[in-house]
Design a protein around this motif. Structure first.
Motif, PDB file in Angstrom:
ATOM      1  N   LYS A  15      23.436 -68.834  38.676  1.00  0.00           N
ATOM      2  CA  LYS A  15      22.574 -67.670  38.914  1.00  0.00           C
ATOM      3  C   LYS A  15      23.355 -66.548  39.591  1.00  0.00           C
ATOM      4  O   LYS A  15      23.306 -65.396  39.166  1.00  0.00           O
ATOM      5  CB  LYS A  15      21.371 -68.053  39.795  1.00  0.00           C
ATOM      6  N   GLY A  16      24.074 -66.898  40.656  1.00  0.00           N
ATOM      7  CA  GLY A  16      24.829 -65.878  41.388  1.00  0.00           C
ATOM      8  C   GLY A  16      25.912 -65.247  40.522  1.00  0.00           C
ATOM      9  O   GLY A  16      26.127 -64.033  40.557  1.00  0.00           O
ATOM     10  N   THR A  17      26.577 -66.074  39.729  1.00  0.00           N
ATOM     11  CA  THR A  17      27.642 -65.592  38.847  1.00  0.00           C
ATOM     12  C   THR A  17      27.084 -64.595  37.832  1.00  0.00           C
ATOM     13  O   THR A  17      27.641 -63.506  37.629  1.00  0.00           O
ATOM     14  CB  THR A  17      28.276 -66.786  38.098  1.00  0.00           C
ATOM     15  N   LEU A  84      16.629 -60.486  40.293  1.00  0.00           N
ATOM     16  CA  LEU A  84      16.371 -61.374  41.425  1.00  0.00           C
ATOM     17  C   LEU A  84      17.133 -62.674  41.191  1.00  0.00           C
ATOM     18  O   LEU A  84      17.096 -63.217  40.086  1.00  0.00           O
ATOM     19  CB  LEU A  84      14.875 -61.676  41.536  1.00  0.00           C
ATOM     20  N   ASP A  85      17.810 -63.158  42.227  1.00  0.00           N
ATOM     21  CA  ASP A  85      18.567 -64.413  42.146  1.00  0.00           C
ATOM     22  C   ASP A  85      18.013 -65.363  43.201  1.00  0.00           C
ATOM     23  O   ASP A  85      18.142 -65.096  44.383  1.00  0.00           O
ATOM     24  CB  ASP A  85      20.056 -64.104  42.381  1.00  0.00           C
ATOM     25  N   GLY A  86      17.374 -66.448  42.742  1.00  0.00           N
ATOM     26  CA  GLY A  86      16.901 -67.468  43.693  1.00  0.00           C
ATOM     27  C   GLY A  86      15.501 -67.233  44.227  1.00  0.00           C
ATOM     28  O   GLY A  86      15.062 -67.949  45.119  1.00  0.00           O
ATOM     29  N   GLY A 131      33.016 -72.370  51.492  1.00  0.00           N
ATOM     30  CA  GLY A 131      32.686 -72.667  52.879  1.00  0.00           C
ATOM     31  C   GLY A 131      31.199 -72.654  53.179  1.00  0.00           C
ATOM     32  O   GLY A 131      30.798 -72.487  54.327  1.00  0.00           O
ATOM     33  N   ARG A 132      30.356 -72.828  52.168  1.00  0.00           N
ATOM     34  CA  ARG A 132      28.926 -72.878  52.449  1.00  0.00           C
ATOM     35  C   ARG A 132      28.556 -74.227  53.045  1.00  0.00           C
ATOM     36  O   ARG A 132      28.955 -75.264  52.523  1.00  0.00           O
ATOM     37  CB  ARG A 132      28.127 -72.623  51.158  1.00  0.00           C
ATOM     38  N   SER A 133      27.760 -74.187  54.125  1.00  0.00           N
ATOM     39  CA  SER A 133      27.467 -75.435  54.845  1.00  0.00           C
ATOM     40  C   SER A 133      26.585 -76.373  54.033  1.00  0.00           C
ATOM     41  O   SER A 133      26.449 -77.539  54.364  1.00  0.00           O
ATOM     42  CB  SER A 133      26.799 -75.114  56.180  1.00  0.00           C
TER      43      SER A 133
HETATM   44 MG    MG Z   1      23.735 -68.541  44.276  1.00  0.00          MG
END
Ligand code: MG
Ligand code: AP5
Length: 185
Positions: A15-17, A84-86, A131-133
């Motif tokens: 989605k982000g891509t 919109l993403d997410g 680095g996403r937790s």
């Molecule tokens: Mg994303």
């Protein structure tokens, strides 16, 4: 009127891509609920601290919290095309979005589902090194469970409204992008 679309799909589906490509190549304004929460978190706001507890275990942030954040961002949108993403991720969020867009004399033009099998999304997430937790294998699996339980009902919600466009997301990003563009026609 300018297009308003949402990208649906499991965590790691791209989605982000694809949202970034719509922004860079097609001038869409991007509104990502996950990015809004991560920014709030980095800024150390009450919202960010509250959201962090949910994000880190792969749970959804409560509807009232995220709806307030996203609707405020919608009020600030310019008049051009928006992706919109997410968001939305629950039926309650989808209803809130419909009301908010209606208030702005906009409507949702398409809900594009980027579909990717579970094994592939877990592989992508653990291979992403941003680095996403919440990018551990364990949390990725929990995010997937939450997706199937809470977000998949939106497929029916948008199918009934004739807005759903299904895309096979288990292909290279360029091929997925071609289909996203075709879905906008
Ligand atoms: Mg994303
Ligand atoms: P959010 O930030 O939305 O994360 P997510 O949905 O779990 O999805 P990701 O961002 O991990 O993946 P993506 O689909 O954007 O894929 P990407 O392009 O990065 O949400 C995070 C958390 O915030 C939630 O768990 C929740 O706690 C909270 N939250 C957010 N919104 C909320 C809401 N509305 N309600 C309640 N809570 C909310 O791609 C993934 C990887 O794969 C990358 O490395 C990428 O380079 C690669 N890739 C992309 N496309 C391809 C391709 N075609 N082939 C191969 N690799 C690819």
């Amino acid at each position: 009127m300018d297009a308003t679309i949402t990208l649906l799909g499991p965590p790691g589906s791209g989605k982000g891509t694809q949202a970034a490509r719509l922004r860079e190549r097609h001038g869409f304004e991007l509104l990502s609920s996950g990015d809004l929460l991560r920014e709030a978190r980095a800024a150390g706001t009450d919202l960010g601290l509250r959201a962090a507890r949910y994000m880190d275990r792969g749970a959804l942030v409560p509807d009232d919290v995220i709806v307030a954040v996203v609707l405020e961002a919608i009020e600030r949108l310019a008049d051009g095309p928006v992706v919109l993403d997410g968001f939305p991720r629950t039926v309650a969020q989808a209803r809130a979005l419909d009301r908010a867009l209606g208030d702005r004399a906009r409507g949702l033009d398409a809900a594009i589902l980027i579909d990717v099998p579970d094994e592939e999304v877990v592989r992508r997430i653990v291979n992403r090194h941003h680095g996403r937790s919440d990018d551990t294998a364990e949390t990725a699996r929990e995010r997937l469970r939450v997706y199937h339980r809470e977000t998949e009902p939106l497929v029916e919600y948008y199918t009934e409204r004739r807005l759903l466009r299904w895309i096979d997301g288990a292909r290279e990003a360029d091929a997925v992008e071609d289909d996203v563009r075709a879905a906008l026609q």
